[in-house]
Design an enzyme around this catalytic site. Structure first.
Site, mmCIF file in Angstrom:
data_model
loop_
_atom_site.group_PDB
_atom_site.id
_atom_site.type_symbol
_atom_site.label_atom_id
_atom_site.label_comp_id
_atom_site.label_asym_id
_atom_site.label_seq_id
_atom_site.Cartn_x
_atom_site.Cartn_y
_atom_site.Cartn_z
ATOM 1 N N PRO A 66 0.783 -1.235 0.000
ATOM 2 C CA PRO A 66 0.000 0.000 0.000
ATOM 3 C C PRO A 66 0.824 1.300 0.000
ATOM 4 O O PRO A 66 0.545 2.193 -0.796
ATOM 5 C CB PRO A 66 -0.838 -0.110 1.290
ATOM 6 C CG PRO A 66 -0.897 -1.566 1.595
ATOM 7 C CD PRO A 66 0.395 -2.137 1.101
ATOM 8 N N THR A 96 3.318 2.541 -4.904
ATOM 9 C CA THR A 96 3.551 3.987 -5.005
ATOM 10 C C THR A 96 3.977 4.492 -3.631
ATOM 11 O O THR A 96 3.193 4.411 -2.675
ATOM 12 C CB THR A 96 2.266 4.723 -5.444
ATOM 13 O OG1 THR A 96 1.797 4.152 -6.651
ATOM 14 C CG2 THR A 96 2.550 6.203 -5.654
ATOM 15 N N LYS A 171 5.237 9.219 -11.035
ATOM 16 C CA LYS A 171 3.941 8.623 -10.696
ATOM 17 C C LYS A 171 3.126 9.559 -9.778
ATOM 18 O O LYS A 171 1.914 9.714 -9.938
ATOM 19 C CB LYS A 171 4.183 7.275 -10.006
ATOM 20 C CG LYS A 171 3.001 6.664 -9.287
ATOM 21 C CD LYS A 171 1.921 6.203 -10.227
ATOM 22 C CE LYS A 171 0.721 5.681 -9.420
ATOM 23 N NZ LYS A 171 -0.449 5.438 -10.254
HETATM 24 P P1 NAD Z 1 -4.555 -2.995 -1.801
HETATM 25 O O1 NAD Z 1 -4.754 -2.342 -0.496
HETATM 26 O O2 NAD Z 1 -5.705 -3.563 -2.552
HETATM 27 O O3 NAD Z 1 -3.460 -4.190 -1.676
HETATM 28 C C1 NAD Z 1 -2.325 -4.116 -0.876
HETATM 29 C C2 NAD Z 1 -2.038 -5.537 -0.392
HETATM 30 O O4 NAD Z 1 -0.829 -5.521 0.368
HETATM 31 C C3 NAD Z 1 -3.131 -6.087 0.516
HETATM 32 O O5 NAD Z 1 -3.576 -7.335 0.029
HETATM 33 C C4 NAD Z 1 -2.444 -6.232 1.872
HETATM 34 O O6 NAD Z 1 -2.920 -7.328 2.625
HETATM 35 C C5 NAD Z 1 -1.010 -6.435 1.449
HETATM 36 N N1 NAD Z 1 -0.029 -6.140 2.485
HETATM 37 C C6 NAD Z 1 0.060 -5.067 3.306
HETATM 38 N N2 NAD Z 1 1.123 -5.180 4.130
HETATM 39 C C7 NAD Z 1 1.718 -6.353 3.818
HETATM 40 C C8 NAD Z 1 2.860 -7.037 4.309
HETATM 41 N N3 NAD Z 1 3.599 -6.546 5.285
HETATM 42 N N4 NAD Z 1 3.178 -8.224 3.764
HETATM 43 C C9 NAD Z 1 2.432 -8.756 2.761
HETATM 44 N N5 NAD Z 1 1.352 -8.152 2.250
HETATM 45 C C10 NAD Z 1 0.999 -6.976 2.773
HETATM 46 O O7 NAD Z 1 -3.781 -1.918 -2.712
HETATM 47 P P2 NAD Z 1 -3.696 -1.876 -4.301
HETATM 48 O O8 NAD Z 1 -4.879 -1.139 -4.820
HETATM 49 O O9 NAD Z 1 -3.346 -3.232 -4.811
HETATM 50 O O10 NAD Z 1 -2.435 -0.889 -4.476
HETATM 51 C C11 NAD Z 1 -1.099 -1.326 -4.221
HETATM 52 C C12 NAD Z 1 -0.171 -0.183 -4.599
HETATM 53 O O11 NAD Z 1 -0.379 0.165 -5.986
HETATM 54 C C13 NAD Z 1 -0.401 1.099 -3.791
HETATM 55 O O12 NAD Z 1 0.814 1.723 -3.546
HETATM 56 C C14 NAD Z 1 -1.269 1.942 -4.739
HETATM 57 O O13 NAD Z 1 -1.106 3.329 -4.479
HETATM 58 C C15 NAD Z 1 -0.725 1.539 -6.090
HETATM 59 N N6 NAD Z 1 -1.643 1.652 -7.224
HETATM 60 C C16 NAD Z 1 -2.935 1.215 -7.121
HETATM 61 C C17 NAD Z 1 -3.783 1.323 -8.232
HETATM 62 C C18 NAD Z 1 -5.227 0.863 -8.203
HETATM 63 O O14 NAD Z 1 -5.964 1.178 -9.148
HETATM 64 N N7 NAD Z 1 -5.661 0.144 -7.181
HETATM 65 C C19 NAD Z 1 -3.294 1.854 -9.430
HETATM 66 C C20 NAD Z 1 -1.957 2.250 -9.507
HETATM 67 C C21 NAD Z 1 -1.147 2.134 -8.392
#
Ligand code: NAD
Length: 296
Positions: A66, A96, A171
């Protein structure tokens, strides 16, 4: 085929990992949420019990976490990726995060002999599912060329923004603009509907006129205008409001560090903060339209 350790199987990480599996990579996966891990294991991935285990056997380690603190801990902790990865592994952080933190992590990796890239993505969950993401990469050319074949299995466009941290900085600029455009789009649609226009008709007009942008083309915030977007499934399963709020915080930090003037970024941050405080932090960021008008 190379072994990939994939850490973080959320809205983005899961479909990205699935595309690597489909492409024939051997994946070892880890997430705090057992269901997310189980879904990948059912498709042929190997379960890891910890970050260290996911990293230990991998030629390439990918993290999709995250925020800054999660990446920092995942890489720098005594049982983290840098302490656990095998010699010559390539490390890719697709989360990000703060650009200075990305530089610090890459420096720590380099001190242990690892090549590392910051490689945040753009394109949303649909881009992750369809392997059409844009990768925005910071790091050296040699590491990028090593990563390229794998990145091409998850994305369509790969940009080299500069040295370590540059991918994150680019980004963050993109996402500040995205937030401003999403709020602007929501505001225009709410104004039109309040004055008797149909949201679908107005969206179609804007999508072919000078106000068009990514929200009107592929990610409309008004429920029912587009299929397969978060607005048409109660704002679930997309890019969380709290993640956008995090990115606007990163933009504010970068602006403060250099004295850059970002008034619209500040206003967008304030609006997302209020939206999150209203209990909407886990909803997709396009739900900002609810701050402007009553929408069920
Ligand atoms: P999300 O919250 O859906 O997923 C994050 C995952 O990380 C969760 O499954 C969580 O359980 C896991 N996690 C957290 N701490 C952990 C740890 N210590 N060990 C293992 N797993 C752990 O977030 P997302 O939407 O998948 O986004 C992830 C990244 O991508 C973020 O930085 C976000 O800003 C970026 N991003 C997201 C999008 C989007 O459309 N969702 C688009 C571009 C970029």
């Amino acid at each position: 085929m190379q072994n990939v350790g994939f850490i973080g199987l959320g809205n983005m990480g899961s479909p990205m990992a699935q595309n690597l599996l489909k492409a024939g990579y051997a994946l070892t996966v880890y997430d705090l949420m057992p269901d997310a891990v189980q879904a990948l294991v059912a498709q042929g991935a190997t379960r890891a019990a910890s970050i260290a285990e996911a990293a230990a056997g991998a030629d390439i380690v990918i993290t999709m976490l995250p925020a800054t603190e999660h990446s920092r801990k995942a890489y720098l902790a005594p049982d983290g990726v840098i302490a656990s990865a095998r010699k010559n592994a390539l490390l890719l952080d697709c989360s990000t995060i703060n650009a200075d933190a990305a530089k610090e992590i890459a420096q720590a990796a380099a001190e242990r002999g690892f090549a590392m890239l910051d490689a945040p993505v753009s394109g949303g969950t649909a881009g992750a599912a369809g392997a059409t993401l844009t990768f925005i990469v910071g790091g050296d050319d040699a590491a990028l060329e090593r990563a390229r074949p794998l990145l091409e299995k998850m994305g369509k466009n790969i940009f080299h923004a500069g040295d370590s941290g540059a991918g994150q900085m680019a980004k963050i600029c993109n996402n500040m603009l995205l937030a401003v455009q999403m709020i602007g789009t929501a505001e225009a649609l709410a104004l039109g509907v309040a004055n008797g226009l149909d949201a679908t008709v107005l969206s179609g007009i804007i999508a072919k006129s000078s106000g068009r942008n990514w929200a009107t083309e592929v990610y409309n915030p008004w429920p029912g205008v587009m299929e397969n977007v978060p607005a048409s499934r109660n704002y679930t399963g997309g890019f969380g409001t709290d993640l956008m709020l995090k990115d606007l915080g990163l933009a504010a930090e970068a602006a403060a560090a250099t004295g850059a003037d970002t008034p619209l970024g500040s206003l967008a941050r304030d609006m997302y903060r209020r939206h999150s405080a209203g209990g909407n932090g886990r909803l997709d960021f396009s739900s900002i339209v609810k701050l402007l008008t009553a929408i069920s």
